[in-house]
Design an enzyme around this catalytic site. Structure first.
Site, PDB file in Angstrom:
ATOM      1  N   ASN A  22     -32.694  -5.448  -0.862  1.00  0.00           N
ATOM      2  CA  ASN A  22     -33.889  -4.981  -1.123  1.00  0.00           C
ATOM      3  C   ASN A  22     -34.716  -5.319   0.213  1.00  0.00           C
ATOM      4  OD1 ASN A  22     -36.512  -4.127  -1.580  1.00  0.00           O
ATOM      5  ND2 ASN A  22     -36.955  -5.679  -3.193  1.00  0.00           N
TER       6      ASN A  22
ATOM      7  N   SER B 291     -34.475 -15.250  -4.592  1.00  0.00           N
ATOM      8  CA  SER B 291     -34.029 -16.396  -3.774  1.00  0.00           C
ATOM      9  C   SER B 291     -32.527 -16.492  -3.686  1.00  0.00           C
ATOM     10  CB  SER B 291     -34.883 -17.541  -3.766  1.00  0.00           C
ATOM     11  OG  SER B 291     -36.125 -17.255  -3.288  1.00  0.00           O
TER      12      SER B 291
ATOM     13  N   HIS C 182     -40.449  -3.208  -9.725  1.00  0.00           N
ATOM     14  CA  HIS C 182     -40.368  -4.699  -9.012  1.00  0.00           C
ATOM     15  C   HIS C 182     -41.693  -5.432  -9.143  1.00  0.00           C
ATOM     16  CE1 HIS C 182     -40.396  -7.665  -5.731  1.00  0.00           C
ATOM     17  NE2 HIS C 182     -38.906  -7.141  -5.756  1.00  0.00           N
TER      18      HIS C 182
ATOM     19  N   GLU D  79     -35.703 -10.551 -12.400  1.00  0.00           N
ATOM     20  CA  GLU D  79     -36.217 -11.452 -11.047  1.00  0.00           C
ATOM     21  C   GLU D  79     -37.374 -12.361 -11.680  1.00  0.00           C
ATOM     22  OE1 GLU D  79     -35.112  -8.983  -7.232  1.00  0.00           O
ATOM     23  OE2 GLU D  79     -36.887  -8.595  -8.064  1.00  0.00           O
TER      24      GLU D  79
ATOM     25  N   LYS E   5     -37.469  -4.494   1.222  1.00  0.00           N
ATOM     26  CA  LYS E   5     -38.971  -4.346   1.304  1.00  0.00           C
ATOM     27  C   LYS E   5     -39.579  -3.695   2.421  1.00  0.00           C
ATOM     28  CE  LYS E   5     -38.640  -8.478  -1.875  1.00  0.00           C
ATOM     29  NZ  LYS E   5     -39.296  -9.490  -2.198  1.00  0.00           N
TER      30      LYS E   5
ATOM     31  N   GLU F  96     -43.520  -6.946  -7.174  1.00  0.00           N
ATOM     32  CA  GLU F  96     -44.521  -6.631  -6.216  1.00  0.00           C
ATOM     33  C   GLU F  96     -45.159  -5.272  -6.505  1.00  0.00           C
ATOM     34  OE1 GLU F  96     -41.940  -7.381  -2.919  1.00  0.00           O
ATOM     35  OE2 GLU F  96     -41.796  -9.239  -3.270  1.00  0.00           O
TER      36      GLU F  96
ATOM     37  N   GLY G 205     -38.984 -14.827  -2.984  1.00  0.00           N
ATOM     38  CA  GLY G 205     -39.369 -15.061  -1.606  1.00  0.00           C
ATOM     39  C   GLY G 205     -39.722 -16.439  -1.715  1.00  0.00           C
TER      40      GLY G 205
HETATM   41  P1  PGA Z   1     -36.125 -12.545  -2.471  1.00  0.00           P
HETATM   42  O1  PGA Z   1     -36.580 -11.054  -3.111  1.00  0.00           O
HETATM   43  O2  PGA Z   1     -34.543 -12.605  -2.508  1.00  0.00           O
HETATM   44  O3  PGA Z   1     -36.395 -12.651  -1.041  1.00  0.00           O
HETATM   45  O4  PGA Z   1     -36.503 -13.806  -3.122  1.00  0.00           O
HETATM   46  C1  PGA Z   1     -35.768 -10.733  -4.167  1.00  0.00           C
HETATM   47  C2  PGA Z   1     -36.572  -9.224  -4.384  1.00  0.00           C
HETATM   48  O5  PGA Z   1     -37.812  -9.430  -4.452  1.00  0.00           O
HETATM   49  O6  PGA Z   1     -35.927  -8.332  -4.701  1.00  0.00           O
END
Ligand code: PGA
Length: 252
Positions: free
Chosen positions: A9, A213, A98, A169, A11, A100, A175
């Protein structure tokens, strides 16, 4: 056994030049990362780069994904991208719900369910994200939250629910460098698996990814859990070597 799925992803990262370098790097290392095994590899890119990355991944064994899809079919929805439009660019997967987007854009469980429905009806596999915040985990609500989020998608998409991918997640792990332990992740995956089992006789087809992460150092242990069928990778998907290490951990 299901083939594992590793989805990057990206982003809101990338540029024409950076995307080309990243995809070429992954392509070059893919065969040796996989060995004789097969892993489904997907990159979920910003909408404006779908056309570019569609060309870049052609014939490479890497599939194209989007990071979102509209909950509407077409019309007066400024800024949105429909499932049919994604299909025009050979998009095979669409991330929906997601955290976010749930947090920054106020997406509700019902909207996420509709997004999954539109993706499915266009022949695109939705990667449905679920996950609890730190406050919810600390309040002992993890199970309730992820079940509620998945239940909305099951309710709207009952007959084709075995066609989705689920991504667990935990919001506190995204993140932050703070990963769920393999045991913590497996426990939630098992809950999701049994919820899917109650919804469809084909639940064993559904892949449940872990995201938050996941990186080159922790991927192998997470991916060895019985109900973890792959990963949704943010930060580490932007680094060729790390993404390839995760892919090779999935190929074990
Ligand atoms: P990350 O993000 O691996 O940077 O924690 C995962 C995601 O949000 O899909």
């Amino acid at each position: 056994m299901k083939q594992k799925l590793i989805a990057g992803n990206w982003k809101m990262n990338g540029s024409l030049i950076a995307n080309a370098a990243l995809v070429h790097g992954v392509q070059q290392g893919l065969a040796s990362a996989l060995g004789a095994k097969r892993v489904q590899v997907v990159v979920c890119v910003p909408a404006v780069y779908l056309s570019q990355v569609q060309q870049l991944v052609q014939g490479s064994g890497i599939d194209l994904g989007s990071q979102d899809v509209s909950a509407h079919e077409q019309g007066a929805f400024t800024g949105e991208v429909s499932a049919a439009m994604l299909k025009d660019f050979a998009v095979r997967y669409a991330i929906v719900g997601h955290s976010e987007r749930r947090q920054c854009h106020g997406e509700t469980d019902e909207q996420v369910a509709l997004k999954a429905q539109h993706a499915l009806s266009a022949g695109i596999t939705p990667i449905v994200c679920v996950g609890e915040t730190l406050a919810e985990r600390e309040a002992g609500k993890t199970e309730d939250v992820v079940k509620r989020q998945l239940a909305a998608v099951i309710h709207t998409n009952g007959h084709c629910i075995s066609e989705i991918v689920v991504a667990y997640e935990p919001v506190w792990a995204i993140g932050t460098g703070q990963t769920a332990s393999p045991t913590q992740a497996q426990a939630v995956h098992a809950v999701l698996r049994s919820q899917l089992k109650a919804a469809t006789e084909h639940s064993d087809r559904v892949r449940i990814l872990y995201g938050g992460s996941m990186n080159a150092a922790n991927a192998a242990e997470l991916l060895s859990q019985p109900d973890i069928d792959g990963g949704l990778i943010g930060g580490a998907a932007l680094k060729v070597a790390d993404f390839l290490t995760i892919i090779s951990a999935a190929a074990r």
